[in-house]
Scaffold this motif. Structure first.
Motif, PDB file in Angstrom:
ATOM      1  N   LEU A  28      60.428 -38.448  24.046  1.00 54.34           N
ATOM      2  CA  LEU A  28      61.257 -37.684  23.117  1.00 54.34           C
ATOM      3  C   LEU A  28      60.540 -37.381  21.798  1.00 54.34           C
ATOM      4  O   LEU A  28      60.511 -36.221  21.370  1.00 54.34           O
ATOM      5  N   PRO A  29      59.922 -38.359  21.131  1.00 53.75           N
ATOM      6  CA  PRO A  29      59.229 -38.002  19.881  1.00 53.75           C
ATOM      7  C   PRO A  29      58.007 -37.113  20.088  1.00 53.75           C
ATOM      8  O   PRO A  29      57.611 -36.394  19.185  1.00 53.75           O
ATOM      9  N   ASP A  41      69.852 -35.620  17.322  1.00 52.96           N
ATOM     10  CA  ASP A  41      68.551 -35.379  17.952  1.00 52.96           C
ATOM     11  C   ASP A  41      67.405 -35.722  16.996  1.00 52.96           C
ATOM     12  O   ASP A  41      66.389 -36.279  17.408  1.00 52.96           O
ATOM     13  N   GLN A  42      67.565 -35.389  15.735  1.00 55.05           N
ATOM     14  CA  GLN A  42      66.544 -35.715  14.743  1.00 55.05           C
ATOM     15  C   GLN A  42      66.382 -37.225  14.593  1.00 55.05           C
ATOM     16  O   GLN A  42      65.267 -37.738  14.516  1.00 55.05           O
ATOM     17  N   LYS A  45      64.586 -38.563  17.635  1.00 56.05           N
ATOM     18  CA  LYS A  45      63.156 -38.240  17.602  1.00 56.05           C
ATOM     19  C   LYS A  45      62.403 -39.174  16.649  1.00 56.05           C
ATOM     20  O   LYS A  45      61.368 -39.734  16.994  1.00 56.05           O
ATOM     21  N   GLN A  92      54.843 -31.247  14.590  1.00 61.15           N
ATOM     22  CA  GLN A  92      56.293 -31.052  14.504  1.00 61.15           C
ATOM     23  C   GLN A  92      56.746 -30.910  13.051  1.00 61.15           C
ATOM     24  O   GLN A  92      57.675 -30.159  12.768  1.00 61.15           O
TER      25      GLN A  92
END
Length: 160
Positions: A28-29, A41-42, A45, A92
Motif C-alpha cells: 500500500l505505501p 487512505d492517506q 499509506k 508520491q
C-alpha cells in the motif's frame, strides 16, 4: 555448560521469509498509481511506513543470531527495500499522492508524518548497516572472552 551470549529472538527474526512478508505488507505505501484521496487512505499509506519502522526496530535484536553470510544478505536485502521505499514515497510527495494538508486542524498532515517516518527509516537503516559491520567482530571477541572466563573457572575448581 555453555550459554548463549545474546538475547534469544523467538518471534521476530530478519530472514528472507520475514523480508518477503514485510514487502507484501508494504504494498500500500509503495503503490505509486492510486491517488488515494480519502483521509483514511492517506492514514493507511503513511501508517505503513510506521509499520516498517516498528518491524525494523523489533528485528534489530535478531542480527546477533545470524551467521556472517546470512547477516550480509539480509541487511543488503533490507537496505535495497528501504531505499526503494524512500524513493517511492518521495515520488508520491512530489506528485502530491501524499497530501500536504490535513482535513482536521489538530491532526498532523500526511506529508509531515511521511517525512518523519522517512527520517526514522534512514536512521534505522544506518543503525542496521553499522551493526551488521561490527557484529561479527564483536561476537568473536565476546566468545573469546567467555571461553577465557570459562577456562579460568574450570582451572580454579579443578586445579588443572
Amino acid at each position: 555448560m555453555t550459554k548463549k551470549l545474546w538475547v534469544p529472538v523467538k518471534f521476530f527474526s530478519l530472514n528472507s521469509a520475514s523480508l518477503t512478508v514485510i514487502a507484501v505488507a508494504m504494498k500500500l505505501p509503495m503503490d505509486l498509481t492510486t491517488p488515494m484521496s480519502c483521509e483514511v487512505d492517506q492514514v493507511a499509506k503513511v501508517g505503513g511506513l510506521g509499520f516498517l519502522c516498528t518491524m525494523m526496530s523489533v528485528s534489530m535484536l535478531s542480527l546477533a543470531s545470524l551467521d556472517n553470510k546470512s547477516l550480509f544478505a539480509n541487511v543488503m536485502g533490507l537496505s535495497v527495500f528501504v531505499i526503494t521505499l524512500i524513493v517511492d514515497v518521495g515520488i508520491q510527495i512530489q506528485t502530491q499522492v501524499i497530501r500536504r494538508e490535513s482535513v482536521h486542524p489538530f491532526v498532523m498532515s500526511p506529508l509531515m508524518a511521511a517525512c518523519i517516518y522517512m527520517g526514522m527509516l534512514l536512521f534505522f537503516l544506518v543503525i542496521f548497516i553499522s551493526s551488521a559491520a561490527t557484529i561479527p567482530t564483536l561476537k568473536k571477541l565476546v566468545e573469546l572472552k567467555y571461553q577465557a572466563t570459562l577456562n579460568d573457572q574450570i582451572y580454579k575448581k579443578t586445579g588443572y
